[in-house]
Design a protein around this motif. Structure first.
Motif, PDB file in Angstrom:
ATOM      1  N   ASP A  73      -2.907 -34.871 -11.007  1.00  0.00           N
ATOM      2  CA  ASP A  73      -1.703 -34.468 -10.566  1.00  0.00           C
ATOM      3  C   ASP A  73      -1.700 -33.358 -11.050  1.00  0.00           C
ATOM      4  N   GLU A  74      -2.155 -32.965 -12.472  1.00  0.00           N
ATOM      5  CA  GLU A  74      -2.586 -31.347 -12.896  1.00  0.00           C
ATOM      6  C   GLU A  74      -3.986 -30.925 -12.537  1.00  0.00           C
ATOM      7  N   ARG A  75      -5.024 -31.597 -12.164  1.00  0.00           N
ATOM      8  CA  ARG A  75      -5.621 -30.635 -11.369  1.00  0.00           C
ATOM      9  C   ARG A  75      -5.431 -30.800 -10.041  1.00  0.00           C
ATOM     10  N   ALA A  76      -4.683 -31.262  -8.662  1.00  0.00           N
ATOM     11  CA  ALA A  76      -3.905 -31.369  -7.948  1.00  0.00           C
ATOM     12  C   ALA A  76      -2.990 -30.001  -7.788  1.00  0.00           C
ATOM     13  N   ARG A  77      -2.419 -29.623  -8.228  1.00  0.00           N
ATOM     14  CA  ARG A  77      -1.282 -28.827  -8.502  1.00  0.00           C
ATOM     15  C   ARG A  77      -2.153 -26.920  -8.662  1.00  0.00           C
ATOM     16  N   LEU A  78      -3.015 -28.052 -10.171  1.00  0.00           N
ATOM     17  CA  LEU A  78      -3.763 -26.094  -9.922  1.00  0.00           C
ATOM     18  C   LEU A  78      -4.881 -25.772  -8.714  1.00  0.00           C
ATOM     19  N   ASP A  79      -5.423 -26.235  -8.504  1.00  0.00           N
ATOM     20  CA  ASP A  79      -6.169 -26.491  -7.292  1.00  0.00           C
ATOM     21  C   ASP A  79      -5.994 -25.493  -5.711  1.00  0.00           C
ATOM     22  N   GLU A  80      -4.512 -24.969  -5.643  1.00  0.00           N
ATOM     23  CA  GLU A  80      -4.094 -24.608  -5.290  1.00  0.00           C
ATOM     24  C   GLU A  80      -3.974 -22.768  -5.191  1.00  0.00           C
ATOM     25  N   PHE A  81      -5.145 -22.250  -6.885  1.00  0.00           N
ATOM     26  CA  PHE A  81      -5.010 -20.853  -7.470  1.00  0.00           C
ATOM     27  C   PHE A  81      -6.529 -21.242  -6.974  1.00  0.00           C
ATOM     28  N   ILE A  82      -6.950 -21.966  -6.889  1.00  0.00           N
ATOM     29  CA  ILE A  82      -8.398 -21.936  -7.374  1.00  0.00           C
ATOM     30  C   ILE A  82      -9.179 -20.004  -6.301  1.00  0.00           C
ATOM     31  N   ASP A  83      -8.711 -20.891  -5.844  1.00  0.00           N
ATOM     32  CA  ASP A  83      -9.407 -19.351  -5.045  1.00  0.00           C
ATOM     33  C   ASP A  83      -8.791 -17.882  -4.816  1.00  0.00           C
ATOM     34  N   SER A  84      -7.866 -17.990  -5.494  1.00  0.00           N
ATOM     35  CA  SER A  84      -6.771 -16.357  -6.234  1.00  0.00           C
ATOM     36  C   SER A  84      -7.451 -16.109  -7.937  1.00  0.00           C
ATOM     37  N   GLY A 129       1.916 -16.621 -27.476  1.00  0.00           N
ATOM     38  CA  GLY A 129       2.331 -17.011 -26.517  1.00  0.00           C
ATOM     39  C   GLY A 129       0.852 -16.753 -25.006  1.00  0.00           C
ATOM     40  N   THR A 130      -0.235 -17.121 -25.690  1.00  0.00           N
ATOM     41  CA  THR A 130      -1.671 -17.300 -24.791  1.00  0.00           C
ATOM     42  C   THR A 130      -2.004 -19.129 -24.878  1.00  0.00           C
ATOM     43  N   LEU A 131      -2.728 -19.029 -23.948  1.00  0.00           N
ATOM     44  CA  LEU A 131      -3.783 -19.682 -23.757  1.00  0.00           C
ATOM     45  C   LEU A 131      -4.822 -20.350 -25.179  1.00  0.00           C
ATOM     46  N   LYS A 132      -5.193 -21.088 -25.319  1.00  0.00           N
ATOM     47  CA  LYS A 132      -5.484 -21.740 -26.654  1.00  0.00           C
ATOM     48  C   LYS A 132      -6.938 -21.414 -26.039  1.00  0.00           C
ATOM     49  N   LEU A 133      -7.796 -21.146 -27.487  1.00  0.00           N
ATOM     50  CA  LEU A 133      -9.316 -21.442 -26.664  1.00  0.00           C
ATOM     51  C   LEU A 133      -9.363 -22.448 -26.097  1.00  0.00           C
ATOM     52  N   LEU A 134     -10.230 -22.534 -24.853  1.00  0.00           N
ATOM     53  CA  LEU A 134     -10.581 -23.951 -24.035  1.00  0.00           C
ATOM     54  C   LEU A 134     -11.951 -24.233 -24.336  1.00  0.00           C
ATOM     55  N   TRP A 135     -12.273 -25.373 -24.403  1.00  0.00           N
ATOM     56  CA  TRP A 135     -14.071 -25.972 -24.160  1.00  0.00           C
ATOM     57  C   TRP A 135     -13.789 -26.133 -22.522  1.00  0.00           C
ATOM     58  N   GLU A 136     -15.211 -25.953 -23.031  1.00  0.00           N
ATOM     59  CA  GLU A 136     -15.626 -25.808 -21.497  1.00  0.00           C
ATOM     60  C   GLU A 136     -15.467 -26.703 -20.599  1.00  0.00           C
ATOM     61  N   GLU A 137     -15.193 -27.967 -20.820  1.00  0.00           N
ATOM     62  CA  GLU A 137     -14.551 -28.890 -19.867  1.00  0.00           C
ATOM     63  C   GLU A 137     -13.061 -28.008 -19.093  1.00  0.00           C
ATOM     64  N   GLU A 138     -12.385 -27.805 -20.357  1.00  0.00           N
ATOM     65  CA  GLU A 138     -10.933 -27.792 -19.974  1.00  0.00           C
ATOM     66  C   GLU A 138     -10.650 -26.463 -18.661  1.00  0.00           C
ATOM     67  N   TRP A 139     -11.909 -25.729 -18.939  1.00  0.00           N
ATOM     68  CA  TRP A 139     -11.573 -24.565 -17.737  1.00  0.00           C
ATOM     69  C   TRP A 139     -12.375 -24.551 -17.439  1.00  0.00           C
ATOM     70  N   ARG A 140     -13.614 -25.351 -16.923  1.00  0.00           N
ATOM     71  CA  ARG A 140     -14.710 -25.921 -15.329  1.00  0.00           C
ATOM     72  C   ARG A 140     -13.028 -26.694 -14.908  1.00  0.00           C
ATOM     73  N   ALA A 141     -11.954 -28.038 -15.359  1.00  0.00           N
ATOM     74  CA  ALA A 141     -10.947 -28.874 -14.875  1.00  0.00           C
ATOM     75  C   ALA A 141      -9.358 -27.412 -14.268  1.00  0.00           C
ATOM     76  N   MET A 142      -9.986 -27.065 -14.765  1.00  0.00           N
ATOM     77  CA  MET A 142      -9.323 -25.934 -14.407  1.00  0.00           C
ATOM     78  C   MET A 142      -9.670 -25.193 -12.639  1.00  0.00           C
ATOM     79  N   GLY A 143     -10.822 -25.347 -12.530  1.00  0.00           N
ATOM     80  CA  GLY A 143     -11.235 -24.605 -11.029  1.00  0.00           C
ATOM     81  C   GLY A 143     -11.851 -24.016 -11.605  1.00  0.00           C
ATOM     82  N   ILE A 144     -12.642 -22.583 -12.628  1.00  0.00           N
ATOM     83  CA  ILE A 144     -12.535 -21.698 -13.735  1.00  0.00           C
ATOM     84  C   ILE A 144     -14.611 -22.361 -13.042  1.00  0.00           C
ATOM     85  N   THR A 145     -15.395 -21.334 -12.521  1.00  0.00           N
ATOM     86  CA  THR A 145     -16.297 -22.022 -11.948  1.00  0.00           C
ATOM     87  C   THR A 145     -17.656 -20.648 -12.690  1.00  0.00           C
TER      88      THR A 145
END
Length: 108
Positions: free
Chosen positions: A23-34, A71-87
């Motif tokens: 569900d979280e991944r689906a909600r983030l998918d709409e932002f990937i192209d931006s 007030g920021t994101l934590k430093l993300l593991w590679e698995e986390e930032w890739r799951a968010m749609g960062i390629t």
């Protein structure tokens, strides 16, 4: 070269990668192209780039990815930032968040 050898403060990460739910991944998918990727730049030691997330995306990213004290994101593991749609190609480490603009993630 691992994160510690790159001078990255791994205590600012989750103790281990926190997977996204479907569900979280689906909600983030709409932002990937931006998501905006800078050109690469370097110094004598590392190659760098920054990734600019859409500001609205920060509100959708799970609370466990946020560092409330900064007030920021934590430093993300590679698995986390890739799951968010960062390629990006292999080998990039998330080493900092630009605090004045918490939607900008710095990689080396």
């Amino acid at each position: 070269m691992n994160a510690e050898e790159m001078g990255i403060d791994t205590s600012r990460r989750n103790p281990r990668p926190r997977p996204l739910t479907d569900d979280e991944r689906a909600r983030l998918d709409e932002f990937i192209d931006s998501i905006h990727y800078s050109s690469r730049y370097n110094d004598n030691e590392f190659e760098y780039r920054h990734v600019q997330l859409p500001k609205a995306m920060l509100k959708i990213i799970p609370a466990e990815y946020h560092d409330k004290s900064k007030g920021t994101l934590k430093l993300l593991w590679e698995e986390e930032w890739r799951a968010m749609g960062i390629t990006q190609s292999l080998g990039w480490e998330h080493y900092e968040v630009h605090e004045p603009e918490p939607h900008i993630l710095l990689f080396k």
